[in-house]
Design a protein around this motif. Structure first.
Motif, PDB file in Angstrom:
ATOM      1  N   ILE A  13       0.681  -1.193  -0.139  1.00 54.64           N
ATOM      2  CA  ILE A  13      -0.072   0.036   0.078  1.00 54.64           C
ATOM      3  C   ILE A  13       0.710   1.238   0.063  1.00 54.64           C
ATOM      4  O   ILE A  13       0.574   2.261  -0.661  1.00 54.64           O
ATOM      5  CB  ILE A  13      -1.045  -0.027   1.147  1.00 54.64           C
ATOM      6  N   GLU A  14       1.845   1.180   0.692  1.00 51.19           N
ATOM      7  CA  GLU A  14       3.030   2.398   0.826  1.00 51.19           C
ATOM      8  C   GLU A  14       3.510   2.606  -0.419  1.00 51.19           C
ATOM      9  O   GLU A  14       3.935   3.898  -0.645  1.00 51.19           O
ATOM     10  CB  GLU A  14       3.903   2.324   2.064  1.00 51.19           C
ATOM     11  N   GLU A  15       3.530   1.899  -1.232  1.00 52.27           N
ATOM     12  CA  GLU A  15       3.984   2.154  -2.745  1.00 52.27           C
ATOM     13  C   GLU A  15       2.948   2.540  -3.871  1.00 52.27           C
ATOM     14  O   GLU A  15       3.472   2.934  -4.878  1.00 52.27           O
ATOM     15  CB  GLU A  15       4.946   1.100  -3.176  1.00 52.27           C
ATOM     16  N   LEU A  85      14.263   2.812 -11.810  1.00 52.40           N
ATOM     17  CA  LEU A  85      13.115   2.525 -11.254  1.00 52.40           C
ATOM     18  C   LEU A  85      13.521   2.487  -9.684  1.00 52.40           C
ATOM     19  O   LEU A  85      14.465   2.438  -9.347  1.00 52.40           O
ATOM     20  CB  LEU A  85      12.658   0.914 -11.544  1.00 52.40           C
ATOM     21  N   GLU A  86      12.702   2.254  -8.845  1.00 48.90           N
ATOM     22  CA  GLU A  86      12.485   2.044  -7.496  1.00 48.90           C
ATOM     23  C   GLU A  86      12.482   0.696  -6.975  1.00 48.90           C
ATOM     24  O   GLU A  86      11.442   0.015  -7.454  1.00 48.90           O
ATOM     25  CB  GLU A  86      11.465   3.021  -6.631  1.00 48.90           C
ATOM     26  N   VAL A  87      12.959   0.179  -6.018  1.00 43.96           N
ATOM     27  CA  VAL A  87      12.840  -1.154  -5.376  1.00 43.96           C
ATOM     28  C   VAL A  87      13.033  -1.005  -3.816  1.00 43.96           C
ATOM     29  O   VAL A  87      13.771  -0.063  -3.316  1.00 43.96           O
ATOM     30  CB  VAL A  87      13.723  -2.231  -5.810  1.00 43.96           C
ATOM     31  N   GLU A  88      12.110  -2.028  -3.174  1.00 45.91           N
ATOM     32  CA  GLU A  88      12.192  -1.823  -1.959  1.00 45.91           C
ATOM     33  C   GLU A  88      13.381  -2.617  -1.252  1.00 45.91           C
ATOM     34  O   GLU A  88      13.675  -3.487  -2.220  1.00 45.91           O
ATOM     35  CB  GLU A  88      11.055  -2.304  -1.232  1.00 45.91           C
ATOM     36  N   SER A 114      25.001   6.226  -4.712  1.00 46.54           N
ATOM     37  CA  SER A 114      25.057   7.585  -4.152  1.00 46.54           C
ATOM     38  C   SER A 114      23.572   8.105  -3.762  1.00 46.54           C
ATOM     39  O   SER A 114      23.466   9.237  -3.321  1.00 46.54           O
ATOM     40  CB  SER A 114      25.659   8.441  -5.243  1.00 46.54           C
ATOM     41  N   ILE A 115      22.562   7.746  -4.285  1.00 39.59           N
ATOM     42  CA  ILE A 115      21.365   8.305  -4.284  1.00 39.59           C
ATOM     43  C   ILE A 115      20.472   7.773  -2.896  1.00 39.59           C
ATOM     44  O   ILE A 115      20.129   6.389  -2.997  1.00 39.59           O
ATOM     45  CB  ILE A 115      20.286   8.207  -5.603  1.00 39.59           C
ATOM     46  N   GLY A 116      20.024   8.652  -1.893  1.00 40.90           N
ATOM     47  CA  GLY A 116      19.189   8.313  -0.900  1.00 40.90           C
ATOM     48  C   GLY A 116      17.758   8.501  -1.181  1.00 40.90           C
ATOM     49  O   GLY A 116      17.481   9.680  -2.027  1.00 40.90           O
ATOM     50  N   TYR A 117      16.823   7.898  -0.926  1.00 37.43           N
ATOM     51  CA  TYR A 117      15.383   8.095  -1.256  1.00 37.43           C
ATOM     52  C   TYR A 117      14.700   7.561  -0.337  1.00 37.43           C
ATOM     53  O   TYR A 117      14.421   6.185   0.041  1.00 37.43           O
ATOM     54  CB  TYR A 117      15.167   7.151  -2.746  1.00 37.43           C
ATOM     55  N   THR A 124       0.135   5.559   4.438  1.00 41.71           N
ATOM     56  CA  THR A 124       0.182   5.038   5.840  1.00 41.71           C
ATOM     57  C   THR A 124       0.942   6.103   6.712  1.00 41.71           C
ATOM     58  O   THR A 124       1.092   5.758   8.094  1.00 41.71           O
ATOM     59  CB  THR A 124       1.285   3.897   5.868  1.00 41.71           C
ATOM     60  N   ASN A 125       1.439   7.088   6.038  1.00 39.27           N
ATOM     61  CA  ASN A 125       2.196   8.133   7.039  1.00 39.27           C
ATOM     62  C   ASN A 125       3.402   7.517   7.498  1.00 39.27           C
ATOM     63  O   ASN A 125       3.951   8.145   8.535  1.00 39.27           O
ATOM     64  CB  ASN A 125       1.519   8.635   8.080  1.00 39.27           C
ATOM     65  N   GLU A 126       3.934   6.521   7.053  1.00 43.92           N
ATOM     66  CA  GLU A 126       5.242   5.919   7.501  1.00 43.92           C
ATOM     67  C   GLU A 126       6.572   6.239   6.516  1.00 43.92           C
ATOM     68  O   GLU A 126       6.156   6.457   5.189  1.00 43.92           O
ATOM     69  CB  GLU A 126       5.028   4.451   7.846  1.00 43.92           C
ATOM     70  N   GLU A 127       7.461   6.328   6.942  1.00 42.96           N
ATOM     71  CA  GLU A 127       8.696   6.637   6.203  1.00 42.96           C
ATOM     72  C   GLU A 127       8.926   5.490   5.463  1.00 42.96           C
ATOM     73  O   GLU A 127       8.965   4.182   5.786  1.00 42.96           O
ATOM     74  CB  GLU A 127       9.953   7.062   7.035  1.00 42.96           C
ATOM     75  N   ASN A 128       9.011   5.434   4.074  1.00 43.74           N
ATOM     76  CA  ASN A 128       9.327   4.415   3.230  1.00 43.74           C
ATOM     77  C   ASN A 128      10.740   4.423   2.670  1.00 43.74           C
ATOM     78  O   ASN A 128      10.862   5.337   1.650  1.00 43.74           O
ATOM     79  CB  ASN A 128       7.979   4.526   2.190  1.00 43.74           C
ATOM     80  N   GLN A 129      11.720   3.678   2.850  1.00 47.84           N
ATOM     81  CA  GLN A 129      12.992   3.844   2.296  1.00 47.84           C
ATOM     82  C   GLN A 129      12.862   2.811   1.124  1.00 47.84           C
ATOM     83  O   GLN A 129      12.535   1.732   0.974  1.00 47.84           O
ATOM     84  CB  GLN A 129      14.014   3.453   3.165  1.00 47.84           C
TER      85      GLN A 129
END
Length: 195
Positions: A13-15, A85-88, A114-117, A124-129
């Motif tokens: 859900i957070e993605e 693309l983004e991956v968990e 080198s990229i922080g995301y 969910t209002n949660e941080e999602n790295q």
């Protein structure tokens, strides 16, 4: 099952963007945001002048291992632009997260160390790295990938966010960081280290 339901059942859900957000992108940004859909796949992506961004790619469980994902990526590679693309991070309780990483490694993607995301989910209002993966046809550097990722974040992820969700996503400066000295292990090394 419709395309949104397939994505919604597969991605956390957070993605997920809302269906309204994705339909608005397809309608109002139809020159940039695309849906490639078949009986066994859904690919949502944005194509800009200098790069592509894969927003979501879903291949049905009955079609995995038959080369469908590889064909979808090959079609995008043929455009001759970097693909981002983004991956968990790998979740050992979710075997799909490791399978996805193995797939992208086989397809020649690189982890942008080198990229922080890190962004807060509006659902969910949660941080999602998340981690950024990229493939380049011309050896573009991570600083270029960072600039492209920032453009995508501002043009796609936060498009009309306040109107759609009633609140805005964080600004790009809070979500994306670029640091050559970032302490980040190559996410693909986790695959080879695991017994």
């Amino acid at each position: 099952m419709n395309w949104y339901k397939k994505l919604n059942e597969y991605f956390p859900i957070e993605e997920m963007k809302s269906k309204e957000h994705m339909e608005m992108l397809l309608k109002e940004k139809g020159d940039v945001y695309y849906k490639d859909e078949g009986p066994d796949h859904v690919l949502m992506y944005a194509e800009f002048d200098t790069f592509l961004f894969i927003d979501y790619v879903y291949v049905s469980s009955r079609s995995r291992g038959q080369g469908l994902g590889r064909r979808l990526i090959k079609k995008l590679k043929e455009k001759g632009k970097p693909i981002i693309l983004e991956v968990e991070p790998v979740d050992y309780d979710d075997t799909d997260s490791e399978k996805r990483l193995r797939f992208y490694k086989r397809e020649g993607f690189t982890h942008a160390q080198s990229i922080g995301y890190n962004r807060r989910s509006l659902a969910t209002n949660e941080e999602n790295q998340m981690e950024i993966l990229y493939w380049t046809p011309n050896n573009e550097d991570e600083e270029t990938i960072f600039t492209q990722m920032r453009k995508m974040y501002e043009d796609i992820h936060t498009y009309k966010d306040k109107e759609i969700y009633g609140k805005a996503y964080q600004p790009a400066d809070e979500v994306l960081t670029y640091d050559n000295n970032r302490e980040s292990a190559d996410i693909f090394n986790i695959l080879t280290e695991k017994v």
